[in-house]
Design a protein around this motif. Structure first.
Motif: not given
Length: 138
Positions: A8, A14, A31, A56, A93, A96-97, A121, A124-125, A128
């Motif tokens: 992400d 990231t 992250t 993403g 994506e 996702t947040s 973050d 979120s990854a 996904m």
């Protein structure tokens, strides 16, 4: 079996998630500052087998690329130049947040913990990647 890794990518941070070796469960890995992503991945790929990387793809509600798409497209090109043999799968994506934030609430994290953008973050990854795994199994 090699792992699948999800990224992400953002301008500052990231979030990275990875599967187990059986590619069943997605887990948040870390992250990192976005400027260090390529170096982080070089180290990771030298220690772990990875079969593909999900990156993403930010979209607006109407399906058009969002404002941050330019930054992420530049990262995808850079990634492909450093890792030309690594397959890249682009994944939507959207939301996702928001889903990550709701996950933090559902997990009982307090308000201060929910303000940790790095954790958002990473989650979120993970979302996904888990969504990709779920769709792959259907």
């Amino acid at each position: 079996m090699p792992r699948i890794l999800a990224i992400d990518y953002g301008q500052k941070r990231t979030g990275i998630a990875v599967t187990d070796e059986l590619q069943i469960i997605a887990s948040g890995l870390t992250t990192i500052p976005s400027a260090t992503t390529i170096n982080f991945l070089k180290d990771y790929f030298s220690n772990e087998r990875v079969s593909k990387v999900l990156i993403g793809e930010p979209k607006q509600m109407n399906g058009e690329p969002s404002e941050s798409a330019v930054v992420i497209e530049a990262f995808v090109k850079k990634f492909s130049s450093f890792f030309p043999d690594m397959p890249v799968v682009r994944v939507d994506e959207r939301f996702t947040s928001k889903m990550a934030f709701q996950t933090m609430i559902d997990s009982g994290l307090n308000k201060k913990q929910r303000q940790n953008k790095a954790l958002i973050d990473e989650i979120s990854a993970t979302i996904m990647l888990q969504d990709y795994l779920t769709r792959k199994m259907i």
